[in-house]
Design a protein around this motif. Sequence first.
Motif, PDB file in Angstrom:
ATOM      1  N   ARG A  79      -6.473 -12.171   8.327  1.00 29.29           N
ATOM      2  CA  ARG A  79      -7.060 -11.762   7.164  1.00 29.29           C
ATOM      3  C   ARG A  79      -5.947 -11.336   5.986  1.00 29.29           C
ATOM      4  O   ARG A  79      -6.079 -11.911   5.178  1.00 29.29           O
ATOM      5  CB  ARG A  79      -7.754 -10.616   7.102  1.00 29.29           C
ATOM      6  CG  ARG A  79      -9.285 -10.942   8.024  1.00 29.29           C
ATOM      7  CD  ARG A  79     -10.338 -11.884   7.540  1.00 29.29           C
ATOM      8  NE  ARG A  79     -10.529 -11.200   5.892  1.00 29.29           N
ATOM      9  CZ  ARG A  79     -11.481 -11.907   5.258  1.00 29.29           C
ATOM     10  NH1 ARG A  79     -11.356 -13.085   5.220  1.00 29.29           N
ATOM     11  NH2 ARG A  79     -11.749 -11.387   3.966  1.00 29.29           N
ATOM     12  N   LEU A  80      -5.050 -10.780   6.500  1.00 28.98           N
ATOM     13  CA  LEU A  80      -3.656 -10.654   5.796  1.00 28.98           C
ATOM     14  C   LEU A  80      -3.161 -11.901   5.399  1.00 28.98           C
ATOM     15  O   LEU A  80      -2.586 -11.927   4.199  1.00 28.98           O
ATOM     16  CB  LEU A  80      -2.720  -9.775   6.651  1.00 28.98           C
ATOM     17  CG  LEU A  80      -3.112  -8.272   6.578  1.00 28.98           C
ATOM     18  CD1 LEU A  80      -2.087  -7.458   7.545  1.00 28.98           C
ATOM     19  CD2 LEU A  80      -3.193  -7.569   5.279  1.00 28.98           C
ATOM     20  N   GLN A  81      -2.990 -12.989   6.291  1.00 28.93           N
ATOM     21  CA  GLN A  81      -2.274 -14.005   5.916  1.00 28.93           C
ATOM     22  C   GLN A  81      -3.185 -15.048   4.807  1.00 28.93           C
ATOM     23  O   GLN A  81      -2.648 -15.405   3.829  1.00 28.93           O
ATOM     24  CB  GLN A  81      -2.037 -14.927   7.023  1.00 28.93           C
ATOM     25  CG  GLN A  81      -0.950 -14.566   8.057  1.00 28.93           C
ATOM     26  CD  GLN A  81      -0.879 -15.186   9.218  1.00 28.93           C
ATOM     27  OE1 GLN A  81      -1.878 -16.220   9.505  1.00 28.93           O
ATOM     28  NE2 GLN A  81       0.176 -15.050   9.839  1.00 28.93           N
ATOM     29  N   LEU A  82      -4.576 -14.804   5.069  1.00 24.35           N
ATOM     30  CA  LEU A  82      -5.404 -15.453   3.878  1.00 24.35           C
ATOM     31  C   LEU A  82      -5.488 -14.733   2.630  1.00 24.35           C
ATOM     32  O   LEU A  82      -5.231 -15.389   1.572  1.00 24.35           O
ATOM     33  CB  LEU A  82      -6.718 -15.485   4.397  1.00 24.35           C
ATOM     34  CG  LEU A  82      -7.184 -16.262   5.627  1.00 24.35           C
ATOM     35  CD1 LEU A  82      -8.669 -15.863   6.180  1.00 24.35           C
ATOM     36  CD2 LEU A  82      -7.099 -17.797   5.148  1.00 24.35           C
ATOM     37  N   ARG A  83      -4.793 -13.461   2.554  1.00 21.77           N
ATOM     38  CA  ARG A  83      -4.950 -12.735   1.333  1.00 21.77           C
ATOM     39  C   ARG A  83      -3.609 -13.230   0.647  1.00 21.77           C
ATOM     40  O   ARG A  83      -3.592 -13.408  -0.233  1.00 21.77           O
ATOM     41  CB  ARG A  83      -4.898 -11.318   1.558  1.00 21.77           C
ATOM     42  CG  ARG A  83      -4.852 -10.130   0.335  1.00 21.77           C
ATOM     43  CD  ARG A  83      -6.324 -10.690  -0.407  1.00 21.77           C
ATOM     44  NE  ARG A  83      -6.082 -10.112  -1.675  1.00 21.77           N
ATOM     45  CZ  ARG A  83      -6.754 -10.642  -2.649  1.00 21.77           C
ATOM     46  NH1 ARG A  83      -7.645 -11.840  -2.495  1.00 21.77           N
ATOM     47  NH2 ARG A  83      -6.604 -10.300  -4.038  1.00 21.77           N
ATOM     48  N   ARG A  84      -2.617 -13.275   1.375  1.00 19.97           N
ATOM     49  CA  ARG A  84      -1.299 -13.385   0.875  1.00 19.97           C
ATOM     50  C   ARG A  84      -1.387 -15.120   0.252  1.00 19.97           C
ATOM     51  O   ARG A  84      -0.975 -15.296  -0.812  1.00 19.97           O
ATOM     52  CB  ARG A  84      -0.170 -13.668   1.849  1.00 19.97           C
ATOM     53  CG  ARG A  84       0.380 -12.224   2.143  1.00 19.97           C
ATOM     54  CD  ARG A  84       1.273 -12.102   3.420  1.00 19.97           C
ATOM     55  NE  ARG A  84       1.441 -10.807   3.893  1.00 19.97           N
ATOM     56  CZ  ARG A  84       1.363 -10.442   5.294  1.00 19.97           C
ATOM     57  NH1 ARG A  84       1.128 -11.595   6.068  1.00 19.97           N
ATOM     58  NH2 ARG A  84       1.678  -9.438   5.339  1.00 19.97           N
ATOM     59  N   ILE A  85      -2.106 -16.012   0.960  1.00 21.65           N
ATOM     60  CA  ILE A  85      -2.222 -17.316   0.175  1.00 21.65           C
ATOM     61  C   ILE A  85      -3.008 -17.228  -0.859  1.00 21.65           C
ATOM     62  O   ILE A  85      -2.592 -17.822  -1.677  1.00 21.65           O
ATOM     63  CB  ILE A  85      -2.911 -18.275   1.624  1.00 21.65           C
ATOM     64  CG1 ILE A  85      -1.854 -18.437   2.890  1.00 21.65           C
ATOM     65  CG2 ILE A  85      -3.322 -19.528   0.957  1.00 21.65           C
ATOM     66  CD1 ILE A  85      -2.502 -19.032   3.966  1.00 21.65           C
ATOM     67  N   VAL A 130       2.347 -24.353  -1.341  1.00 23.11           N
ATOM     68  CA  VAL A 130       1.990 -22.870  -0.972  1.00 23.11           C
ATOM     69  C   VAL A 130       2.742 -22.554   0.617  1.00 23.11           C
ATOM     70  O   VAL A 130       3.412 -21.741   0.801  1.00 23.11           O
ATOM     71  CB  VAL A 130       0.721 -22.882  -0.730  1.00 23.11           C
ATOM     72  CG1 VAL A 130      -0.038 -21.733   0.001  1.00 23.11           C
ATOM     73  CG2 VAL A 130      -0.140 -22.987  -2.117  1.00 23.11           C
ATOM     74  N   LEU A 131       2.556 -23.744   1.440  1.00 19.45           N
ATOM     75  CA  LEU A 131       3.261 -23.628   2.653  1.00 19.45           C
ATOM     76  C   LEU A 131       4.726 -23.165   2.663  1.00 19.45           C
ATOM     77  O   LEU A 131       5.436 -22.527   3.462  1.00 19.45           O
ATOM     78  CB  LEU A 131       2.884 -24.927   3.638  1.00 19.45           C
ATOM     79  CG  LEU A 131       1.674 -24.910   4.254  1.00 19.45           C
ATOM     80  CD1 LEU A 131       1.577 -26.459   4.534  1.00 19.45           C
ATOM     81  CD2 LEU A 131       1.491 -24.048   5.234  1.00 19.45           C
ATOM     82  N   GLY A 132       5.311 -23.973   1.731  1.00 20.36           N
ATOM     83  CA  GLY A 132       6.900 -23.446   1.331  1.00 20.36           C
ATOM     84  C   GLY A 132       7.071 -22.285   0.867  1.00 20.36           C
ATOM     85  O   GLY A 132       8.438 -21.680   0.850  1.00 20.36           O
ATOM     86  N   MET A 133       6.263 -21.754  -0.060  1.00 19.30           N
ATOM     87  CA  MET A 133       6.266 -20.271  -0.687  1.00 19.30           C
ATOM     88  C   MET A 133       6.219 -19.070   0.451  1.00 19.30           C
ATOM     89  O   MET A 133       6.657 -18.172   0.144  1.00 19.30           O
ATOM     90  CB  MET A 133       5.469 -20.296  -1.704  1.00 19.30           C
ATOM     91  CG  MET A 133       5.642 -20.881  -3.045  1.00 19.30           C
ATOM     92  SD  MET A 133       4.447 -20.726  -4.201  1.00 19.30           S
ATOM     93  CE  MET A 133       4.644 -21.866  -5.219  1.00 19.30           C
ATOM     94  N   LEU A 134       5.564 -19.524   1.405  1.00 22.87           N
ATOM     95  CA  LEU A 134       5.038 -18.388   2.457  1.00 22.87           C
ATOM     96  C   LEU A 134       6.533 -17.953   3.250  1.00 22.87           C
ATOM     97  O   LEU A 134       7.246 -18.729   3.690  1.00 22.87           O
ATOM     98  CB  LEU A 134       4.154 -18.671   3.498  1.00 22.87           C
ATOM     99  CG  LEU A 134       2.819 -18.851   2.893  1.00 22.87           C
ATOM    100  CD1 LEU A 134       1.696 -19.540   3.700  1.00 22.87           C
ATOM    101  CD2 LEU A 134       1.984 -17.707   2.717  1.00 22.87           C
ATOM    102  N   ALA A 135       6.688 -16.718   3.506  1.00 22.61           N
ATOM    103  CA  ALA A 135       7.874 -16.091   4.001  1.00 22.61           C
ATOM    104  C   ALA A 135       7.745 -16.300   5.605  1.00 22.61           C
ATOM    105  O   ALA A 135       8.612 -16.623   6.107  1.00 22.61           O
ATOM    106  CB  ALA A 135       8.151 -15.017   3.553  1.00 22.61           C
ATOM    107  N   VAL A 159      -4.493 -22.481   4.995  1.00 29.98           N
ATOM    108  CA  VAL A 159      -3.912 -22.785   3.731  1.00 29.98           C
ATOM    109  C   VAL A 159      -5.214 -23.626   3.557  1.00 29.98           C
ATOM    110  O   VAL A 159      -5.215 -24.914   3.995  1.00 29.98           O
ATOM    111  CB  VAL A 159      -2.481 -23.536   3.552  1.00 29.98           C
ATOM    112  CG1 VAL A 159      -2.225 -23.978   2.191  1.00 29.98           C
ATOM    113  CG2 VAL A 159      -1.599 -22.505   4.177  1.00 29.98           C
ATOM    114  N   PRO A 160      -5.821 -23.731   2.300  1.00 35.96           N
ATOM    115  CA  PRO A 160      -6.825 -24.503   1.722  1.00 35.96           C
ATOM    116  C   PRO A 160      -6.256 -25.739   1.126  1.00 35.96           C
ATOM    117  O   PRO A 160      -5.124 -25.712   0.780  1.00 35.96           O
ATOM    118  CB  PRO A 160      -7.564 -23.706   0.606  1.00 35.96           C
ATOM    119  CG  PRO A 160      -6.650 -22.720   0.350  1.00 35.96           C
ATOM    120  CD  PRO A 160      -5.785 -22.333   1.433  1.00 35.96           C
TER     121      PRO A 160
END
Length: 85
Positions: free
Chosen positions: A19-25, A51-56, A64-65
């Motif tokens: 859920r935290l990862q979904l919120r970050r996305i 978006v995949l590139g922006m995630l830490a 990722v939708p």
Amino acid sequence: MPPLSGARADSMHKRSEQRLQLRRIRNILFSSCFYDKRVCEAVSRVSRSDVLGMLAEPVEVGLVPDVEKGEVLADSRGLGSFQRR
């Protein structure tokens, strides 16, 4: 109060890691979108690969939708890709 240690410190989050990862996305998508005030739309400026590139941290690709640049994420008529049920 003494610092928490052991299993209690690890279980302090109310949300699961997924859920935290979904919120970050979602935050990345909506913070980088264009808000068209004339037609009340939020339009995506990034694609799924951006978006995949922006995630830490690495995430499951399925979280990722599948969004494209120029896609309407939300609008006043309820027809955006994040509003459909």
